[in-house]
Scaffold this active site. Sequence first.
Site, PDB file in Angstrom:
ATOM      1  N   HIS A 152      16.118  88.419  31.270  1.00 43.04           N
ATOM      2  CA  HIS A 152      15.993  88.272  29.817  1.00 43.04           C
ATOM      3  C   HIS A 152      17.249  88.632  29.027  1.00 43.04           C
ATOM      4  O   HIS A 152      17.255  88.519  27.814  1.00 43.04           O
ATOM      5  CB  HIS A 152      14.783  89.063  29.308  1.00 43.04           C
ATOM      6  CG  HIS A 152      14.926  90.548  29.309  1.00 43.04           C
ATOM      7  ND1 HIS A 152      15.032  91.273  28.140  1.00 43.04           N
ATOM      8  CD2 HIS A 152      14.961  91.450  30.310  1.00 43.04           C
ATOM      9  CE1 HIS A 152      15.105  92.562  28.438  1.00 43.04           C
ATOM     10  NE2 HIS A 152      15.070  92.697  29.742  1.00 43.04           N
ATOM     11  N   THR A 177       3.082  89.554  44.947  1.00 42.23           N
ATOM     12  CA  THR A 177       3.174  88.090  44.870  1.00 42.23           C
ATOM     13  C   THR A 177       4.258  87.691  43.884  1.00 42.23           C
ATOM     14  O   THR A 177       4.302  88.201  42.764  1.00 42.23           O
ATOM     15  CB  THR A 177       1.817  87.507  44.427  1.00 42.23           C
ATOM     16  OG1 THR A 177       0.827  87.934  45.362  1.00 42.23           O
ATOM     17  CG2 THR A 177       1.849  85.996  44.367  1.00 42.23           C
ATOM     18  N   GLN A 231      24.077  93.745  31.951  1.00 43.50           N
ATOM     19  CA  GLN A 231      24.735  93.302  30.708  1.00 43.50           C
ATOM     20  C   GLN A 231      25.969  92.452  30.986  1.00 43.50           C
ATOM     21  O   GLN A 231      26.509  91.824  30.067  1.00 43.50           O
ATOM     22  CB  GLN A 231      25.137  94.518  29.860  1.00 43.50           C
ATOM     23  CG  GLN A 231      23.972  95.342  29.357  1.00 43.50           C
ATOM     24  CD  GLN A 231      23.187  94.663  28.230  1.00 43.50           C
ATOM     25  OE1 GLN A 231      23.628  93.687  27.627  1.00 43.50           O
ATOM     26  NE2 GLN A 231      21.998  95.177  27.964  1.00 43.50           N
ATOM     27  N   THR A 284      14.980  97.202  35.556  1.00 42.41           N
ATOM     28  CA  THR A 284      14.503  98.562  35.797  1.00 42.41           C
ATOM     29  C   THR A 284      14.015  98.707  37.238  1.00 42.41           C
ATOM     30  O   THR A 284      14.350  99.684  37.930  1.00 42.41           O
ATOM     31  CB  THR A 284      13.367  98.914  34.810  1.00 42.41           C
ATOM     32  OG1 THR A 284      13.875  98.748  33.482  1.00 42.41           O
ATOM     33  CG2 THR A 284      12.870 100.326  35.002  1.00 42.41           C
ATOM     34  N   CYS A 312      15.576 100.587  25.157  1.00 44.87           N
ATOM     35  CA  CYS A 312      14.607 101.419  25.852  1.00 44.87           C
ATOM     36  C   CYS A 312      14.492 102.806  25.231  1.00 44.87           C
ATOM     37  O   CYS A 312      13.480 103.456  25.373  1.00 44.87           O
ATOM     38  CB  CYS A 312      14.998 101.526  27.322  1.00 44.87           C
ATOM     39  SG  CYS A 312      15.398  99.941  28.033  1.00 44.87           S
TER      40      CYS A 312
HETATM   41  C1  LIG Z   1      22.268  98.101  31.556  1.00 44.84           C
HETATM   42  C2  LIG Z   1      20.804  97.866  31.657  1.00 44.84           C
HETATM   43  N1  LIG Z   1      20.185  98.117  32.811  1.00 44.84           N
HETATM   44  C3  LIG Z   1      18.860  97.920  32.960  1.00 44.84           C
HETATM   45  C4  LIG Z   1      18.085  97.464  31.921  1.00 44.84           C
HETATM   46  C5  LIG Z   1      16.623  97.261  32.150  1.00 44.84           C
HETATM   47  O1  LIG Z   1      16.355  95.907  32.451  1.00 44.84           O
HETATM   48  P1  LIG Z   1      14.868  95.326  32.296  1.00 44.84           P
HETATM   49  O2  LIG Z   1      14.589  95.283  30.818  1.00 44.84           O
HETATM   50  O3  LIG Z   1      14.945  93.945  32.898  1.00 44.84           O
HETATM   51  O4  LIG Z   1      13.956  96.207  33.036  1.00 44.84           O
HETATM   52  C6  LIG Z   1      18.682  97.198  30.676  1.00 44.84           C
HETATM   53  C7  LIG Z   1      17.866  96.766  29.517  1.00 44.84           C
HETATM   54  O5  LIG Z   1      18.078  97.176  28.389  1.00 44.84           O
HETATM   55  C8  LIG Z   1      20.083  97.390  30.542  1.00 44.84           C
HETATM   56  O6  LIG Z   1      20.718  97.149  29.398  1.00 44.84           O
END
Ligand SMILES: Cc1ncc(COP(=O)(O)O)c(C=O)c1O
Length: 400
Positions: free
Chosen positions: A216, A252, A194, A80, A342
């Site tokens: 993750h 940091t 992904q 994100t 999300c």
């Molecule tokens: C395509 C995509 N972009 C961005 C993200 C967000 O990544 P993060 O959870 O590391 O903020 C996700 C998470 O679901 C995702 O699937």
Amino acid sequence: MASVPARTDLARTYLDHAATTPMVPVAIEAMTAQLGHVGNPSSLHASGRAARRVVEESREIVAASLGAKPAEVVFTSGGTEADNLAIKGAYAASSPRGRDRVVISAIEHHAVLDPARWLADRLGADLVRADLVEVQVSTSGVVILDELIRAVDERTAVVSVMWANNEIGTLQPVAEVARIARRVGALAHSDAVQAVGHVPVDFAASGLDLLTVTGHKLGGPVGVGALLARREVSLEPTQHGGGQERDLRSGTLDVVAVAGFAAALKVAVEAQTAERARLERLRRRLVETVLAAAPDAVVHGPADPALRLPNVVNVELPGCSADALLLLFDAAGLDCSTGSACTAGVAQPSHVLLALGRSVTQARSALRFSLGHSSTGADIDALARALPEVLSRARAAART
Ligand SMILES: Cc1ncc(COP(=O)(O)O)c(C=O)c1O
């Protein structure tokens, strides 16, 4: 004294790896090896220098795994943040020079979609609002290049098209997108969150200026990721402070997380070819299992394995509500998703499925199953056992 509750492993079937996947042992080992040490990697003393060494070695591993140079790796708190830095940072650097257009595909993750819409809708003070174009996709979710070519012009600051879609798994013609952006001097970004570990991802070969990756989704820890940014690219930081990470991402660095991320990324990339073939076989079984129980099910995304991820199955189950299916599967011990993690929980149909041309009702009956490194045939067997009862109860619930 209250303590944080322990989380014991539940006896569950986990089919939600696109939301987050378990950490791989090498990542846990790499992190454990760092946990007891002190040292801020920005400090000049020996402890700081030792921490800095871990960060720089991790940076080299990340770069080598993704076809980038170490200096192009900007560590962030995850996907994100990297997406926000790419979109807002590119826009803020380019719009004062008359480039006020942002072009994205209509099926971007909210981590791209929302900063782009924010630039277009709610920007204040000294920056002009962006002229945002959301380019449509085909019924299998591939960005329509003719439309993209029409949208991208000399006024464009940044073009962002994801490498692989998180809901339906469609792969995008990223190198072609980069060429289209470059022709007019716009920056090209891709969210490869992904894709990495599931399909080959080479930053240099892609021609992109900016690329997002996160820990993750590939067996590393949550809360760490990176934006790959070519050195020549002009970006404004979105976060200000100590000037770490080429002054693009102050704060940091989390040495422990960075070490775990690099270790996981290395094994994910090394195992990618074999893992893609293994997951493809499991995916085929998963699709057959669903179609045997629900012959009217509609599987979204391209059928051709070369055009999609090997681990994501998005399936529409007519006559059922996805929310009901999710709860019934949950009660039966099986974890899956109604879309991106999300937005799960928010009662809105997926913007991705709507962009494919599905109706609101159809979009509301779609579930995502996603596989990962710990998936086995036993997971598909468990799904096969749960499906008939879950389907009949979901259909009965929809009739009432
Ligand atoms: C395509 C995509 N972009 C961005 C993200 C967000 O990544 P993060 O959870 O590391 O903020 C996700 C998470 O679901 C995702 O699937």
